[in-house]
Write a protein that holds these residues in place. Sequence first.
Motif, mmCIF file in Angstrom:
data_model
loop_
_atom_site.group_PDB
_atom_site.id
_atom_site.type_symbol
_atom_site.label_atom_id
_atom_site.label_comp_id
_atom_site.label_asym_id
_atom_site.label_seq_id
_atom_site.Cartn_x
_atom_site.Cartn_y
_atom_site.Cartn_z
ATOM 1 N N LYS A 164 0.798 -1.229 0.000
ATOM 2 C CA LYS A 164 0.000 0.000 0.000
ATOM 3 C C LYS A 164 0.829 1.276 0.000
ATOM 4 N N LEU A 165 2.079 1.206 0.386
ATOM 5 C CA LEU A 165 2.899 2.404 0.464
ATOM 6 C C LEU A 165 3.863 2.477 -0.707
ATOM 7 N N LEU A 166 4.506 3.616 -0.837
ATOM 8 C CA LEU A 166 5.519 3.777 -1.870
ATOM 9 C C LEU A 166 6.850 3.253 -1.366
ATOM 10 N N PRO A 167 7.709 2.720 -2.196
ATOM 11 C CA PRO A 167 7.486 2.517 -3.617
ATOM 12 C C PRO A 167 6.468 1.394 -3.867
ATOM 13 N N SER A 168 5.885 1.426 -5.054
ATOM 14 C CA SER A 168 4.894 0.415 -5.422
ATOM 15 C C SER A 168 5.564 -0.957 -5.496
ATOM 16 N N LEU A 169 4.759 -1.978 -5.554
ATOM 17 C CA LEU A 169 5.287 -3.336 -5.637
ATOM 18 C C LEU A 169 6.138 -3.521 -6.891
ATOM 19 N N ASP A 170 5.669 -3.003 -8.028
ATOM 20 C CA ASP A 170 6.454 -3.096 -9.268
ATOM 21 C C ASP A 170 7.792 -2.381 -9.128
ATOM 22 N N GLU A 171 7.765 -1.216 -8.496
ATOM 23 C CA GLU A 171 8.999 -0.459 -8.288
ATOM 24 C C GLU A 171 9.948 -1.212 -7.340
ATOM 25 N N ARG A 172 9.387 -1.863 -6.324
ATOM 26 C CA ARG A 172 10.217 -2.663 -5.399
ATOM 27 C C ARG A 172 10.927 -3.789 -6.159
ATOM 28 N N TYR A 173 10.205 -4.452 -7.058
ATOM 29 C CA TYR A 173 10.831 -5.513 -7.853
ATOM 30 C C TYR A 173 11.975 -4.955 -8.687
ATOM 31 N N ARG A 174 11.727 -3.801 -9.318
ATOM 32 C CA ARG A 174 12.749 -3.176 -10.151
ATOM 33 C C ARG A 174 13.982 -2.803 -9.321
ATOM 34 N N ILE A 175 13.756 -2.199 -8.153
ATOM 35 C CA ILE A 175 14.867 -1.785 -7.297
ATOM 36 C C ILE A 175 15.648 -3.004 -6.812
ATOM 37 N N HIS A 176 14.955 -4.062 -6.416
ATOM 38 C CA HIS A 176 15.644 -5.280 -5.962
ATOM 39 C C HIS A 176 16.530 -5.856 -7.069
ATOM 40 N N LYS A 177 16.007 -5.866 -8.278
ATOM 41 C CA LYS A 177 16.785 -6.390 -9.408
ATOM 42 C C LYS A 177 18.013 -5.512 -9.663
ATOM 43 N N GLN A 178 17.831 -4.203 -9.599
ATOM 44 C CA GLN A 178 18.925 -3.256 -9.818
ATOM 45 C C GLN A 178 20.010 -3.424 -8.748
ATOM 46 N N VAL A 179 19.615 -3.508 -7.489
ATOM 47 C CA VAL A 179 20.592 -3.661 -6.408
ATOM 48 C C VAL A 179 21.270 -5.024 -6.491
ATOM 49 N N SER A 180 20.525 -6.034 -6.873
ATOM 50 C CA SER A 180 21.109 -7.360 -7.034
ATOM 51 C C SER A 180 22.222 -7.327 -8.075
ATOM 52 N N ARG A 181 21.960 -6.663 -9.180
ATOM 53 C CA ARG A 181 22.993 -6.541 -10.222
ATOM 54 C C ARG A 181 24.218 -5.808 -9.676
ATOM 55 N N ARG A 182 23.979 -4.803 -8.854
ATOM 56 C CA ARG A 182 25.090 -4.043 -8.273
ATOM 57 C C ARG A 182 25.947 -4.919 -7.360
ATOM 58 N N VAL A 183 25.317 -5.717 -6.509
ATOM 59 C CA VAL A 183 26.067 -6.585 -5.588
ATOM 60 C C VAL A 183 26.824 -7.661 -6.379
ATOM 61 N N LYS A 184 26.196 -8.195 -7.398
ATOM 62 C CA LYS A 184 26.858 -9.201 -8.222
ATOM 63 C C LYS A 184 28.033 -8.593 -9.005
ATOM 64 N N ALA A 185 27.878 -7.349 -9.441
ATOM 65 C CA ALA A 185 28.976 -6.650 -10.117
ATOM 66 C C ALA A 185 30.120 -6.387 -9.139
ATOM 67 N N LEU A 186 29.787 -6.100 -7.889
ATOM 68 C CA LEU A 186 30.816 -5.909 -6.864
ATOM 69 C C LEU A 186 31.653 -7.173 -6.719
ATOM 70 N N ALA A 187 30.984 -8.310 -6.671
ATOM 71 C CA ALA A 187 31.711 -9.584 -6.573
ATOM 72 C C ALA A 187 32.680 -9.721 -7.744
ATOM 73 N N ASP A 188 32.213 -9.389 -8.918
ATOM 74 C CA ASP A 188 33.063 -9.466 -10.114
ATOM 75 C C ASP A 188 34.251 -8.503 -10.001
ATOM 76 N N GLN A 189 33.996 -7.293 -9.535
ATOM 77 C CA GLN A 189 35.070 -6.306 -9.359
ATOM 78 C C GLN A 189 36.125 -6.787 -8.367
ATOM 79 N N LEU A 190 35.688 -7.562 -7.382
ATOM 80 C CA LEU A 190 36.612 -8.093 -6.379
ATOM 81 C C LEU A 190 37.277 -9.389 -6.851
ATOM 82 N N GLY A 191 36.972 -9.805 -8.078
ATOM 83 C CA GLY A 191 37.564 -11.015 -8.628
ATOM 84 C C GLY A 191 36.951 -12.296 -8.085
ATOM 85 N N LEU A 192 35.732 -12.206 -7.606
ATOM 86 C CA LEU A 192 35.050 -13.356 -7.013
ATOM 87 C C LEU A 192 34.013 -13.914 -7.978
#
Length: 183
Positions: free
Chosen positions: A61-89
């Motif tokens: 019921k609150l912001l961000p909307s459910l669709d926006e939450r999915y988008r943000i989770h996917k975006q942050v997930s990519r960021r954390v996975k890219a961090l692993a790659d940057q660290l050579g993991l």
Amino acid sequence: MHLTYTKVFEARKTPVTTYFASWGKWMPVMRAYDNKTAAYFATPPVNLIRAYHASLSEITKLLPSLDERYRIHKQVSRRVKALADQLGLSLVPKDTAYAANGMTAIYLPDGLVASDVVPRMASKGITIAAGLGDAKDKYIRIGHMGTSVVDAERGDIDRIAKSLQASLNEAKNAKKAVVEETP
């Protein structure tokens, strides 16, 4: 109303694996209420049910909307996975198309085990977990979901990134120091 559920439950071929969610425990209570008599099995954890309701209400019921939450989770997930790659993991999932958006599983560098990293992260205020199963010492699991993701102002993901890099360096240096001290 309960007759449909009763038939489905009674036709079930596999046993229910939970205690409080077992229809076998609740069916006598439901039948008693249908017959306008009282029955008792257990007191539901009312505080947990209310907390669950509050959490779901906030999410839906609150912001961000459910669709926006999915988008943000996917975006942050990519960021954390890219961090692993940057660290050579390396990531545990062989294909990131099937990787979770709320958790990243990262293989540790050779020579390090989960117990080298998990406590160091904890000392920095970050809770992560060791792997599971036979490979439990070979990788770590970093959760990134909910408030830590949708409220970027908290800086949780930045803290995770800095703490992971520092913890890995500390663990490597500690291992190196032990090797150097060995005659």
